[in-house]
Design a protein around this motif. Structure first.
Motif, mmCIF file in Angstrom:
data_model
loop_
_atom_site.group_PDB
_atom_site.id
_atom_site.type_symbol
_atom_site.label_atom_id
_atom_site.label_comp_id
_atom_site.label_asym_id
_atom_site.label_seq_id
_atom_site.Cartn_x
_atom_site.Cartn_y
_atom_site.Cartn_z
ATOM 1 N N GLY A 193 0.849 -1.187 0.000
ATOM 2 C CA GLY A 193 0.000 0.000 0.000
ATOM 3 C C GLY A 193 0.882 1.234 0.000
ATOM 4 N N ILE A 194 0.681 2.116 -0.971
ATOM 5 C CA ILE A 194 1.579 3.261 -1.166
ATOM 6 C C ILE A 194 0.766 4.553 -1.124
ATOM 7 C CG2 ILE A 194 3.269 4.304 -2.730
ATOM 8 C CD1 ILE A 194 3.730 1.450 -3.854
ATOM 9 N N THR A 195 1.224 5.499 -0.332
ATOM 10 C CA THR A 195 0.482 6.745 -0.131
ATOM 11 C C THR A 195 0.336 7.532 -1.422
ATOM 12 O OG1 THR A 195 1.286 6.870 2.148
ATOM 13 C CG2 THR A 195 0.370 8.884 1.189
ATOM 14 N N GLU A 196 1.439 7.657 -2.170
ATOM 15 C CA GLU A 196 1.387 8.424 -3.415
ATOM 16 C C GLU A 196 1.011 7.513 -4.580
ATOM 17 O OE1 GLU A 196 5.457 9.080 -5.259
ATOM 18 O OE2 GLU A 196 5.989 8.797 -3.145
ATOM 19 N N GLN A 197 0.392 8.103 -5.577
ATOM 20 C CA GLN A 197 0.038 7.354 -6.783
ATOM 21 C C GLN A 197 1.275 7.244 -7.682
ATOM 22 O OE1 GLN A 197 -3.110 6.068 -7.797
ATOM 23 N NE2 GLN A 197 -3.836 6.474 -5.730
ATOM 24 N N ALA A 216 0.787 -6.049 -10.492
ATOM 25 C CA ALA A 216 -0.490 -5.446 -10.877
ATOM 26 C C ALA A 216 -0.810 -4.260 -9.984
ATOM 27 C CB ALA A 216 -1.619 -6.471 -10.805
ATOM 28 N N VAL A 217 -1.253 -3.193 -10.613
ATOM 29 C CA VAL A 217 -1.820 -2.060 -9.874
ATOM 30 C C VAL A 217 -3.273 -2.418 -9.618
ATOM 31 C CG1 VAL A 217 -2.296 0.410 -9.890
ATOM 32 C CG2 VAL A 217 -0.230 -0.475 -11.025
ATOM 33 N N ASN A 218 -3.561 -2.891 -8.426
ATOM 34 C CA ASN A 218 -4.891 -3.444 -8.172
ATOM 35 C C ASN A 218 -5.988 -2.404 -8.325
ATOM 36 O OD1 ASN A 218 -5.947 -6.203 -7.075
ATOM 37 N ND2 ASN A 218 -7.178 -4.659 -6.016
ATOM 38 N N PRO A 222 -11.662 -2.249 -12.408
ATOM 39 C CA PRO A 222 -12.913 -1.488 -12.279
ATOM 40 C C PRO A 222 -13.469 -1.462 -10.866
ATOM 41 C CG PRO A 222 -13.252 -3.548 -13.496
ATOM 42 C CD PRO A 222 -11.783 -3.357 -13.372
ATOM 43 N N ALA A 223 -13.958 -0.265 -10.471
ATOM 44 C CA ALA A 223 -14.639 -0.032 -9.194
ATOM 45 C C ALA A 223 -13.753 -0.250 -7.975
ATOM 46 C CB ALA A 223 -15.894 -0.902 -9.082
ATOM 47 N N ARG A 224 -12.436 -0.184 -8.162
ATOM 48 C CA ARG A 224 -11.518 -0.261 -7.021
ATOM 49 C C ARG A 224 -11.242 1.153 -6.520
ATOM 50 N NH1 ARG A 224 -12.534 -5.169 -9.345
ATOM 51 N NH2 ARG A 224 -11.250 -6.824 -8.449
ATOM 52 N N ASN A 225 -12.122 1.643 -5.678
ATOM 53 C CA ASN A 225 -11.970 3.006 -5.160
ATOM 54 C C ASN A 225 -11.123 2.968 -3.889
ATOM 55 O OD1 ASN A 225 -13.720 4.042 -7.197
ATOM 56 N ND2 ASN A 225 -15.468 3.308 -6.008
ATOM 57 N N SER A 226 -9.838 2.702 -4.089
ATOM 58 C CA SER A 226 -8.956 2.524 -2.941
ATOM 59 C C SER A 226 -7.655 3.263 -3.172
ATOM 60 C CB SER A 226 -8.666 1.034 -2.731
ATOM 61 O OG SER A 226 -7.971 0.502 -3.846
ATOM 62 N N GLY A 227 -6.778 3.201 -2.175
ATOM 63 C CA GLY A 227 -5.460 3.777 -2.319
ATOM 64 C C GLY A 227 -4.631 2.981 -3.310
ATOM 65 N N ARG A 264 11.575 2.392 -9.225
ATOM 66 C CA ARG A 264 10.937 3.122 -8.131
ATOM 67 C C ARG A 264 11.392 2.514 -6.815
ATOM 68 N NH1 ARG A 264 9.326 4.981 -12.331
ATOM 69 N NH2 ARG A 264 7.329 5.975 -12.813
ATOM 70 N N ASN A 265 11.569 3.325 -5.793
ATOM 71 C CA ASN A 265 11.960 2.813 -4.480
ATOM 72 C C ASN A 265 10.703 2.435 -3.696
ATOM 73 O OD1 ASN A 265 13.054 2.174 -2.029
ATOM 74 N ND2 ASN A 265 13.924 4.201 -1.622
ATOM 75 N N LEU A 266 10.489 1.149 -3.526
ATOM 76 C CA LEU A 266 9.287 0.659 -2.854
ATOM 77 C C LEU A 266 9.514 0.318 -1.381
ATOM 78 C CD1 LEU A 266 8.045 -1.766 -5.661
ATOM 79 C CD2 LEU A 266 7.269 0.579 -5.220
ATOM 80 N N THR A 267 10.743 0.494 -0.913
ATOM 81 C CA THR A 267 11.065 0.052 0.450
ATOM 82 C C THR A 267 10.328 0.859 1.520
ATOM 83 O OG1 THR A 267 13.023 1.489 0.467
ATOM 84 C CG2 THR A 267 13.328 -0.805 -0.228
#
Length: 326
Positions: A193-197, A216-218, A222-227, A264-267
């Motif tokens: 879970g990442i704060t920024e898009q 995958a960018v979950n 469709p209809a995934r209204n999440s972070g 991208r730094n995902l750590t």
């Protein structure tokens, strides 16, 4: 007289079978997890949501299309329109856009919404880990890990992976040794879970010859209204070598490899969750689409009986439903 059937496993195969036989049998479903779905599961940790099992599926089989038509009409199943990257190791080979006409389907609002919808009218015992099935006086009894006994059933159907099914099957059954030869491989699913898009060039990525096999960018579904929710699957080869590796080391490695891949730094991700799937796909092809003993009234079905795809879970259950006798 109504015949009673116990189905062990509340994934798509078990719930599909329940739907297919409900007019002829009284059905009870047993599931060791807290919810239904099996490998069509969803993990929620708001504001982040992850389909951490099956990522999408196709509908090629006519019977499966008929079976899911109502869910499509009610928008519980929708096509995923997305851009996919293809990597060979760390090298990007190509990008491809998938449209509605490509018919890559997902459950809405989550992948587990499909099984939840199909199972809503059944008696399902969740958090119930069946450890033994035994026959007494021509009826089946089930015993769970708390030594609770459930019975008396005319039929028992196992919709579990091959190696888990073996733990409940008698060695005297005619198909026991055939199932024993089937070995399955697993993978790790890392959920971030990442704060920024993150601005990526793709919504999903398939990767060959690397510790990471799928990204995958979950929230692109469709209809995934999440972070911003990133799902990372390891390769089967990596999982096989690291099934007993401490989870923090697996997480660190997948983070490192994915960070290099996407630059991208995902750590520093806000949320990091790791799930281990021990049984995803069979190494060797099953000889049958299902296994059944008509005399003992016990059977086994599941996606692994065919090719381990979502659609195969239904096909196996559908074929079994047509041969079950009173």
């Amino acid at each position: 007289m109504t015949y009673k059937v116990a189905i062990i496993g509340a994934g798509l195969s078990g719930v599909s079978l329940a739907c297919l036989i409900k007019n002829e049998f009284e059905v009870e479903i047993f599931e060791k997890s807290r919810g239904v779905g099996g490998r069509m599961s969803t993990r929620t940790n708001l504001p982040y949501i992850f389909d951490h099992g099956a990522q999408y599926f196709k509908i090629n089989n006519k019977h499966f299309l008929d079976f899911t038509s109502k869910l499509i009409d009610e928008n519980i199943i929708q096509p995923w329109v997305y851009k996919q990257a293809y990597f060979e190791g760390k090298n990007l080979i190509k990008l491809k856009k998938f449209s509605k006409t490509d018919r890559h389907y997902v459950g809405v609002p989550n992948m587990d919404s499909i099984v939840k919808y199909l199972s809503k009218d059944f008696d399902i015992r969740l958090d119930t880990n069946i450890l033994k099935v035994e026959k007494k006086h021509k009826k089946w009894n089930l015993i769970d890990n708390k030594n609770t006994i459930y019975g008396k059933y005319d039929w028992v159907i196992l919709t579990l992976p091959a190696e888990q099914s073996l733990l409940l099957l008698s060695k005297n059954l005619p198909f026991y040794n055939t199932i024993k030869k089937i070995k399955m491989r697993g993978c790790f699913s890392l959920m971030l879970g990442i704060t920024e898009q993150l601005k990526l060039d793709f919504d999903a990525a398939s990767v060959k010859n690397y510790d990471v096999a799928w990204i995958a960018v979950n929230n692109s579904k469709p209809a995934r209204n999440s972070g911003f929710s990133l799902l990372i699957n390891s390769s089967y080869e990596y999982a096989e070598k690291n099934m007993v590796t401490p989870k923090n080391q697996v997480t660190d490695n997948l983070l490192k490899k994915t960070s290099k891949l996407i630059n991208r730094n995902l750590t520093h991700s806000t949320l990091k969750l790791l799930h281990q799937w021990k049984f995803v796909e069979s190494f060797n092809k099953s000889k049958e689409d299902y296994y059944i003993d008509q005399i003992q009234k016990i059977a086994v079905c599941g996606d692994w009986c065919i090719n381990s795809r979502v659609e195969d879970a239904f096909i196996s259950a559908n074929k079994l439903s047509k041969v079950m006798k009173y």
